[in-house]
Design a protein around this motif. Structure first.
Motif, PDB file in Angstrom:
ATOM      1  N   LEU A   1       0.825  -1.207   0.000  1.00 16.73           N
ATOM      2  CA  LEU A   1       0.000   0.000   0.000  1.00 16.73           C
ATOM      3  C   LEU A   1       0.862   1.262   0.000  1.00 16.73           C
ATOM      4  O   LEU A   1       0.552   2.238  -0.695  1.00 16.73           O
ATOM      5  CB  LEU A   1      -0.923   0.001   1.218  1.00 16.73           C
TER       6      LEU A   1
ATOM      7  N   GLU B   1       2.193   1.785  -3.477  1.00 15.32           N
ATOM      8  CA  GLU B   1       1.143   2.274  -4.363  1.00 15.32           C
ATOM      9  C   GLU B   1       0.840   3.745  -4.092  1.00 15.32           C
ATOM     10  O   GLU B   1       0.572   4.518  -5.019  1.00 15.32           O
ATOM     11  CB  GLU B   1      -0.124   1.432  -4.195  1.00 15.32           C
ATOM     12  N   LEU B   2       0.889   4.143  -2.815  1.00 15.13           N
ATOM     13  CA  LEU B   2       0.629   5.534  -2.466  1.00 15.13           C
ATOM     14  C   LEU B   2       1.711   6.444  -3.029  1.00 15.13           C
ATOM     15  O   LEU B   2       1.417   7.544  -3.531  1.00 15.13           O
ATOM     16  CB  LEU B   2       0.555   5.684  -0.944  1.00 15.13           C
TER      17      LEU B   2
ATOM     18  N   LYS C   1      -7.860   7.563  -5.704  1.00 16.10           N
ATOM     19  CA  LYS C   1      -6.987   6.439  -5.356  1.00 16.10           C
ATOM     20  C   LYS C   1      -6.149   6.772  -4.128  1.00 16.10           C
ATOM     21  O   LYS C   1      -5.978   5.941  -3.222  1.00 16.10           O
ATOM     22  CB  LYS C   1      -6.074   6.117  -6.552  1.00 16.10           C
TER      23      LYS C   1
ATOM     24  N   LEU D   1      -6.143   4.775  -0.566  1.00 14.61           N
ATOM     25  CA  LEU D   1      -4.940   4.165   0.005  1.00 14.61           C
ATOM     26  C   LEU D   1      -4.669   4.714   1.408  1.00 14.61           C
ATOM     27  O   LEU D   1      -4.292   3.958   2.319  1.00 14.61           O
ATOM     28  CB  LEU D   1      -3.738   4.420  -0.912  1.00 14.61           C
TER      29      LEU D   1
END
Length: 384
Positions: free
Chosen positions: A339, A342-343, A374, A378
């Motif tokens: 995560l 992805e952030l 998104k 997140l």
């Protein structure tokens, strides 16, 4: 209705390092098409979808009536391209004893008559090299790749980007030519230098990876190329910490570590020497030592702890003590790491979308909203 992937909110492209170093030959138009397909992949994808893109994205308008015949011929060649690539284990890691295989690059490619569009899809055998990547991969900003014109420059950019945190890479000349699909060309090094190396140097000068190179000789024969460049990270340089750096980078910079030192820390994180938990532990520990007067220069102490790792034994003892009280769930730890990654990518995407010329007013607003949603999602997952 089937959803066709677009590049609206995906300005970051990612490849497994085995694909970065695979041996295959593309011409300029094929390299543009390969990049366009990469840009349409999403981190959440688990399978390849067919992709549609306008011909002018690959072949800029020339005003010639023969442009579509040219595209048809290009697609016929591109659909038959194969690559020689290192095999991976079931978990996506290189095998202990390297082994190589030859696979097709695409499942198919076709020109959609009357629509001015190309439709193509990656070969499913490339799934472990492009989707659900967890380690051994290289990321690059689409904005930088779009500046390149030749296929060889594009491949050389990726080869250097893989070593971005180190600022140098040495490659045997015969290996480099094989990777570029030029192992049967340029018998004279001077020709290879002028047409490939010097051209790539000129094109990459406009990107975040300008480089110099040195031809290493054995006797009178050139055997290696030593590339040198300023270390780079996947995060674009910027002025405001809150917008342009990840949370941990901003905290490290705030502690007094210079931005030029971030690639060294990123390299240790990427190598698995420690995790983000250690970064937070170092920041908290050093700050406490500053308050009690044990150390005076916070930035220097944080830098030393993150590059030398001298606080790692203490950090590991703390983890072991916590684990004895409460069993740590490895799956949750891996999920948090995913995560956070992805952030970081989402924040990079947000900045790219704000200025990239490939968007118009309508598509930019849609892309910004998509990426912001998104980011919010997140952040909510991480705080849960």
């Amino acid at each position: 209705m089937e959803t066709i992937p677009t590049i609206s909110a995906n300005p970051l492209v990612v490849q497994h390092n085995a694909l970065v170093n695979a041996k295959f030959d593309l011409n300029t138009h094929e390299a543009r098409l390969f990049l366009a397909l990469l840009a349409r992949l999403q981190r959440t994808d688990t399978t390849f979808s067919k992709c549609q893109l306008l011909v002018r994205e690959i072949v800029p308008s020339t005003g010639s009536n023969n442009v579509y015949d040219q595209v048809r011929r290009m697609l016929k060649d591109f659909a038959s391209r194969t690559l020689t690539i290192e095999k991976l284990s079931a978990d996506g890691r290189p095998l202990k004893k390297p082994s190589f295989t030859v696979i097709p690059l695409l499942a198919y490619a076709t020109y959609l008559e009357g629509e001015g569009m190309i439709e193509a899809q990656f070969n499913d055998l490339l799934l472990p090299y492009l989707l659900e990547l967890r380690d051994n991969f290289t990321k690059a900003q689409l904005a930088e790749l779009l500046k390149l014109k030749s296929a060889s420059s594009y491949r050389i950019y990726w080869l250097l980007r893989e070593y971005g945190a180190f600022g140098k890479r040495t490659i045997r000349l015969d290996e480099l030519k094989a990777i570029l699909g030029l192992d049967k060309e340029y018998d004279r090094f001077n020709n290879f230098r002028a047409r490939i190396l010097d051209r790539a140097q000129a094109e990459l000068a406009a990107t975040d990876l300008p480089f110099t190179y040195e031809a290493i000789k054995q006797g009178r024969e050139v055997v290696e190329i030593r590339f040198s460049f300023k270390p780079v990270s996947t995060s674009p340089p910027a002025a405001a910490l809150s917008n342009d750096y990840s949370e941990w980078e901003a905290a490290v910079l705030e502690a007094g570590v210079s931005a030029a030192s971030l690639p060294l820390i990123q390299a240790r994180l990427a190598a698995g020497d420690y995790d983000l938990g250690y970064v937070r532990y170092v920041l908290d520990t050093v700050k406490s030592q500053v308050r009690t007067g044990k150390i005076k220069k916070e930035g220097g102490a944080v830098f030393k702890a993150l590059t030398d790792g001298y606080l790692l034994p203490e950090y590991q003892q703390k983890l072991n003590a916590s684990a004895s009280k409460k069993k740590i769930n490895p799956a949750l730890t891996a999920q948090r790491k995913k995560l956070l990654s992805e952030l970081e990518d989402a924040h990079n995407s947000l900045k790219f979308i704000q200025t990239a010329v490939i968007y118009n007013d309508d598509t930019r607003l849609v892309a910004l909203a998509e990426v912001q949603a998104k980011i919010n999602q997140l952040q909510k997952q991480l705080s849960a």
